[in-house]
Design a protein around this motif. Structure first.
Motif, PDB file in Angstrom:
ATOM      1  N   CYS A  11       0.816  -1.233   0.000  1.00  0.00           N
ATOM      2  CA  CYS A  11       0.000   0.000   0.000  1.00  0.00           C
ATOM      3  C   CYS A  11       0.842   1.272   0.000  1.00  0.00           C
ATOM      4  N   ARG A  12       2.150   1.183  -0.173  1.00  0.00           N
ATOM      5  CA  ARG A  12       2.993   2.374  -0.163  1.00  0.00           C
ATOM      6  C   ARG A  12       2.620   3.289  -1.322  1.00  0.00           C
ATOM      7  N   GLN A  13       2.826   4.598  -1.129  1.00  0.00           N
ATOM      8  CA  GLN A  13       2.433   5.591  -2.130  1.00  0.00           C
ATOM      9  C   GLN A  13       3.657   6.353  -2.619  1.00  0.00           C
ATOM     10  N   PRO A  14       3.924   6.355  -3.921  1.00  0.00           N
ATOM     11  CA  PRO A  14       5.056   7.141  -4.445  1.00  0.00           C
ATOM     12  C   PRO A  14       4.739   8.637  -4.415  1.00  0.00           C
ATOM     13  N   TYR A  15       5.749   9.454  -4.194  1.00  0.00           N
ATOM     14  CA  TYR A  15       5.566  10.909  -4.191  1.00  0.00           C
ATOM     15  C   TYR A  15       6.916  11.574  -4.404  1.00  0.00           C
ATOM     16  N   ARG A  16       6.889  12.883  -4.603  1.00  0.00           N
ATOM     17  CA  ARG A  16       8.112  13.659  -4.785  1.00  0.00           C
ATOM     18  C   ARG A  16       8.254  14.636  -3.635  1.00  0.00           C
ATOM     19  N   PRO A  17       9.253  14.466  -2.747  1.00  0.00           N
ATOM     20  CA  PRO A  17       9.399  15.362  -1.600  1.00  0.00           C
ATOM     21  C   PRO A  17       9.759  16.782  -2.043  1.00  0.00           C
ATOM     22  N   GLU A  18       9.405  17.756  -1.209  1.00  0.00           N
ATOM     23  CA  GLU A  18       9.780  19.135  -1.454  1.00  0.00           C
ATOM     24  C   GLU A  18      11.293  19.302  -1.323  1.00  0.00           C
ATOM     25  N   ILE A  50      15.125   9.248  -8.380  1.00  0.00           N
ATOM     26  CA  ILE A  50      14.776   8.321  -7.298  1.00  0.00           C
ATOM     27  C   ILE A  50      13.282   8.406  -7.013  1.00  0.00           C
ATOM     28  N   ILE A  51      12.649   7.261  -6.831  1.00  0.00           N
ATOM     29  CA  ILE A  51      11.235   7.217  -6.444  1.00  0.00           C
ATOM     30  C   ILE A  51      11.154   7.119  -4.927  1.00  0.00           C
ATOM     31  N   PHE A  52      10.556   8.122  -4.300  1.00  0.00           N
ATOM     32  CA  PHE A  52      10.361   8.110  -2.858  1.00  0.00           C
ATOM     33  C   PHE A  52       8.957   7.592  -2.559  1.00  0.00           C
ATOM     34  N   TYR A  53       8.833   6.926  -1.385  1.00  0.00           N
ATOM     35  CA  TYR A  53       7.538   6.379  -0.978  1.00  0.00           C
ATOM     36  C   TYR A  53       7.168   6.905   0.400  1.00  0.00           C
ATOM     37  N   ARG A  54       5.858   7.051   0.614  1.00  0.00           N
ATOM     38  CA  ARG A  54       5.333   7.362   1.945  1.00  0.00           C
ATOM     39  C   ARG A  54       4.390   6.244   2.363  1.00  0.00           C
ATOM     40  N   ALA A  55       4.251   6.064   3.678  1.00  0.00           N
ATOM     41  CA  ALA A  55       3.395   4.996   4.208  1.00  0.00           C
ATOM     42  C   ALA A  55       1.961   5.485   4.338  1.00  0.00           C
ATOM     43  N   LEU A  56       1.028   4.625   4.001  1.00  0.00           N
ATOM     44  CA  LEU A  56      -0.393   4.916   4.183  1.00  0.00           C
ATOM     45  C   LEU A  56      -0.791   4.429   5.571  1.00  0.00           C
ATOM     46  N   SER A  57      -0.657   5.313   6.560  1.00  0.00           N
ATOM     47  CA  SER A  57      -0.826   4.930   7.969  1.00  0.00           C
ATOM     48  C   SER A  57      -2.102   5.510   8.542  1.00  0.00           C
ATOM     49  N   TYR A  58      -2.730   4.735   9.423  1.00  0.00           N
ATOM     50  CA  TYR A  58      -3.902   5.178  10.171  1.00  0.00           C
ATOM     51  C   TYR A  58      -3.623   5.030  11.659  1.00  0.00           C
ATOM     52  N   LEU A  61      19.439   6.481   4.401  1.00  0.00           N
ATOM     53  CA  LEU A  61      18.999   7.114   3.157  1.00  0.00           C
ATOM     54  C   LEU A  61      19.180   6.187   1.959  1.00  0.00           C
ATOM     55  N   ASN A  62      20.146   5.298   2.021  1.00  0.00           N
ATOM     56  CA  ASN A  62      20.271   4.289   0.966  1.00  0.00           C
ATOM     57  C   ASN A  62      19.060   3.360   0.959  1.00  0.00           C
ATOM     58  N   LEU A  63      18.541   3.059   2.150  1.00  0.00           N
ATOM     59  CA  LEU A  63      17.324   2.245   2.230  1.00  0.00           C
ATOM     60  C   LEU A  63      16.120   2.993   1.688  1.00  0.00           C
ATOM     61  N   VAL A  64      16.089   4.325   1.896  1.00  0.00           N
ATOM     62  CA  VAL A  64      15.013   5.142   1.330  1.00  0.00           C
ATOM     63  C   VAL A  64      15.097   5.107  -0.197  1.00  0.00           C
ATOM     64  N   ARG A  65      16.294   5.250  -0.735  1.00  0.00           N
ATOM     65  CA  ARG A  65      16.473   5.242  -2.191  1.00  0.00           C
ATOM     66  C   ARG A  65      16.053   3.913  -2.808  1.00  0.00           C
ATOM     67  N   SER A  66      16.246   2.823  -2.062  1.00  0.00           N
ATOM     68  CA  SER A  66      15.866   1.508  -2.601  1.00  0.00           C
ATOM     69  C   SER A  66      14.404   1.178  -2.360  1.00  0.00           C
ATOM     70  N   GLY A  67      13.648   2.100  -1.755  1.00  0.00           N
ATOM     71  CA  GLY A  67      12.212   1.901  -1.559  1.00  0.00           C
ATOM     72  C   GLY A  67      11.840   1.033  -0.382  1.00  0.00           C
ATOM     73  N   GLN A  68      12.784   0.781   0.531  1.00  0.00           N
ATOM     74  CA  GLN A  68      12.485  -0.098   1.661  1.00  0.00           C
ATOM     75  C   GLN A  68      11.886   0.638   2.854  1.00  0.00           C
ATOM     76  N   THR A  69      12.139   1.930   2.972  1.00  0.00           N
ATOM     77  CA  THR A  69      11.597   2.683   4.102  1.00  0.00           C
ATOM     78  C   THR A  69      11.292   4.104   3.644  1.00  0.00           C
ATOM     79  N   THR A  70      10.943   4.984   4.594  1.00  0.00           N
ATOM     80  CA  THR A  70      10.496   6.331   4.267  1.00  0.00           C
ATOM     81  C   THR A  70      11.362   7.369   4.959  1.00  0.00           C
ATOM     82  N   LEU A  71      11.289   8.592   4.474  1.00  0.00           N
ATOM     83  CA  LEU A  71      12.008   9.688   5.108  1.00  0.00           C
ATOM     84  C   LEU A  71      11.497   9.916   6.524  1.00  0.00           C
ATOM     85  N   GLU A  72      10.208   9.653   6.755  1.00  0.00           N
ATOM     86  CA  GLU A  72       9.640   9.829   8.090  1.00  0.00           C
ATOM     87  C   GLU A  72      10.275   8.870   9.095  1.00  0.00           C
TER      88      GLU A  72
END
Length: 630
Positions: free
Chosen positions: A473-480, A497-505, A573-584
């Protein structure tokens, strides 16, 4: 008869049952009686104490009397079944206890400690295993009949009805006037037992790492830590009425063999349960708080450990460096990080690769978290004077090749560890520091001389755990641009690089959602599992010289980066670049750590194309913009 004896050993049954199985019919009552009499005589000669036939003492040792003694003496049923014992009689200051193995040292230590606190004296009597099992079954049946069994709650409404039943049966509003005997009885009551088991079962099924039971002014709050983040427990058990706090807290203390009468000092214990053929340990810690004792249970699932470095570490360079360090013939390797960052798992993954028939491996731990065949594991027992330093001194006399020390926490342990590393042994240990270079300052603060540190250390590994973003359920986006600059990143370099954010509730939002609208994998959390972040600092001649010169932590960190060390932030940040985690997640866990190679130094950046520029350039050679910004 020889065949029956062999059958008895193989099936762990009695000799009578083995004989009856072989001949296909029941033995005559006279023969059974004669065998039992002979067995009791042998036990009396073997142990030097009275061996009794419970069939002859039924009017004196009734199941009801035993049930009452178990509650009165605060001996949990788990203790009785573990050591195969039952209290039979309490007269004055003497307690008669029936034991199948009267010389079980662990059972005797536990019994004498419990009775000593009540100024009671232990008197042992031996009984056969068959008599013990029959009497235990009858006593537990009496216990079950005293409180009708209830089904563990599943839905929210069932939970609320269940709690109402508990509240009606428990009336202990004033904690200062608690009747400990009454608390013990209620802690062994069927609804409390089922509620505590339900909490443990939900924690195991949801794969949480910690359970927090926190008494508040008006309620008991229960939270689960999963993937490093605390969240309120599921609806129904997340918040419980204040009136059940004493009984539920006492129930968990009884399960962990803690003293329920002691409510002013912290205590530590352990619970072991088997769930779906998995042995799960719960490390229990109690802490006095304003509104009652807080209980924290840490789950340790031995079968869930990934004992392989290549399964833990995703970065090939970090994996190669760590294997190079761990396979040195001698020296000291430290793994640092906060509690719950996976230090022990990393060390055991290294031991799994080092564990060979030609290698003598011994560990000193408090507690022993994971069982591994082929190595010698020693448990620290501070009450007996068996601490880390004493174990290490004994281990050094047994020709070890590899030694694992659970934690280096004082000068004596640190000196012993360093001495072992200097005398031809590979020593692995953990240390509580924020990053790898800080471990040098921590050892120096303990009192270890810098030249000893430089001579013994071969590597320091600092680590954290980041939550993996759910791939479903991860969502791709472009950070500011400003957001990227917080992490030392330049947008122009990260444009592909494709960044992802988590769809969290939140838990409240999850409760309001329809089940079919939530992600089938993460159920609305947005993250699924965790991934390790590693900072590997290999001791080079340059770093050893800096340590000998009493260099500061900052200087050591800069030197380590120059020598090729990847910091925690850079690895994250290498893990962020590979799509495994998020900047948050990086911001939550590792952003506070230094990332010298990421632009923490002064960097000139073109405000138009955001390219990094050299200080001597007057304009940007990429877009010819003369205006520069820092």
């Amino acid at each position: 008869m020889k065949t029956a004896v062999g059958e008895r050993k193989q099936t762990q049954s009695s000799l009578v049952e083995a004989l009856e199985t072989l001949i296909g019919r029941s033995l005559p009552a006279e023969l059974v009686r004669a065998y039992k009499t002979q067995q009791l005589v042998e036990m009396q000669l073997l142990y030097g104490i009275e061996a009794i036939d419970l069939d002859d003492h039924q009017p004196f040792f009734t199941p009801v009397q035993i049930r009452d003694l178990v509650l009165e003496l605060m001996m949990p049923w788990e203790l009785c079944t573990r050591y195969q014992l039952l209290p039979l009689q309490h007269q004055g200051t003497t307690v008669v206890v029936a034991m199948v193995e009267p010389e079980n040292l662990a059972a005797l230590d536990d019994l004498q400690r419990r009775l000593r606190n009540k100024n009671l004296t232990l008197v042992r009597v031996a009984v056969t295993s068959e008599d013990y099992q029959l009497l235990l079954m009858r006593a537990q049946a009496v216990q079950a009949l005293a409180a009708p069994a209830q089904t563990p709650p599943e839905t929210a409404q069932e939970v609320m009805d269940y709690i109402e039943t508990l509240s009606d049966r428990i009336d202990l509003d004033d904690e200062t006037n608690l009747d400990l005997a009454e608390v013990a009885r209620q802690a062994e009551d069927a609804p409390i037992i089922k509620l505590s088991n339900s909490i443990l079962l939900r924690a195991i099924s949801q794969r949480v790492s910690d359970i927090h039971l926190e008494p508040q002014e008006e309620e008991l709050r229960i939270r689960f830590r999963k993937d490093g983040v605390l969240r309120e427990a599921p609806v129904g058990i997340g918040r419980l009425p204040k009136r059940i706090i004493p009984a539920l807290i006492s129930r968990f203390k009884i399960m962990a063999d803690l003293n329920i009468a002691e409510r002013r000092l912290p205590q530590d214990g352990r619970i072991r349960r088997v769930y779906q053929q998995r042995t799960i340990d719960f490390r229990v810690s109690s802490l006095p708080s304003r509104h009652g004792e807080k209980i924290v249970l840490r789950l340790l699932d031995n079968t869930d450990t990934q004992l392989s470095l290549d399964r833990l570490i995703t970065d090939a360079q970090a994996l190669s460096l760590m294997r190079e360090i761990f396979f040195k013939p001698y020296g000291l390797v430290l793994v640092t990080g906060p509690t719950g960052s996976g230090k022990t798992t990393t060390l055991y993954a290294a031991l799994a690769e080092l564990n060979q028939p030609a290698v003598n491996i011994t560990t000193a731990e408090d507690p022993i978290e994971y069982m591994m065949p082929g190595i010698s594991q020693v448990q620290v027992v501070r009450d007996k004077g068996l601490d880390f330093a004493r174990i290490l001194r004994a281990v050094l006399r047994q020709d070890p090749d590899v030694m694992l020390v659970g934690e280096t926490r004082d000068l004596e342990t640190a000196k012993t560890v360093v001495e072992a590393a200097l005398t031809g042994h590979l020593v692995l240990s953990t240390l509580h520091t924020n990053d790898a270079p800080s471990a040098i300052a921590r050892l120096t603060q303990m009192g270890v001389a810098p030249f000893l540190i430089a001579s013994s250390l071969i590597g320091i590994i600092s680590q954290r755990l980041l939550r993996r973003v759910c791939p479903n359920c991860r969502q791709p986006y472009r950070p500011e641009v400003d957001r990227l600059r917080q992490f030392g990143l330049i947008a122009a370099r990260e444009q592909h690089i494709i960044f992802y954010r988590a769809l969290s509730y939140t838990p409240q939002e999850v409760a309001q959602q329809q089940p079919d609208t939530l992600c089938a994998e993460c159920h609305g959390v947005g993250y699924l599992g965790r991934v390790g972040v590693y900072e590997v600092m290999r001791l080079t001649p340059k770093l050893r010289a800096a340590i000998n010169c009493h260099a500061s932590t900052e200087h050591l960190r800069e030197s380590a980066v120059e020598e090729g060390m990847t910091t925690l932030l850079a690895y994250s940040l290498n893990l962020v670049r590979s799509g495994q985690t998020t900047l948050e997640e990086v911001e939550r866990v590792t952003l506070a750590d230094s990332g010298l190679e990421l632009g923490k130094r002064r960097v000139l950046v073109c405000h138009t194309c955001e390219a990094e520029l050299c200080p001597e350039w007057l304009d940007c050679p990429y877009c010819t913009t003369p205006r520069l910004v820092t």
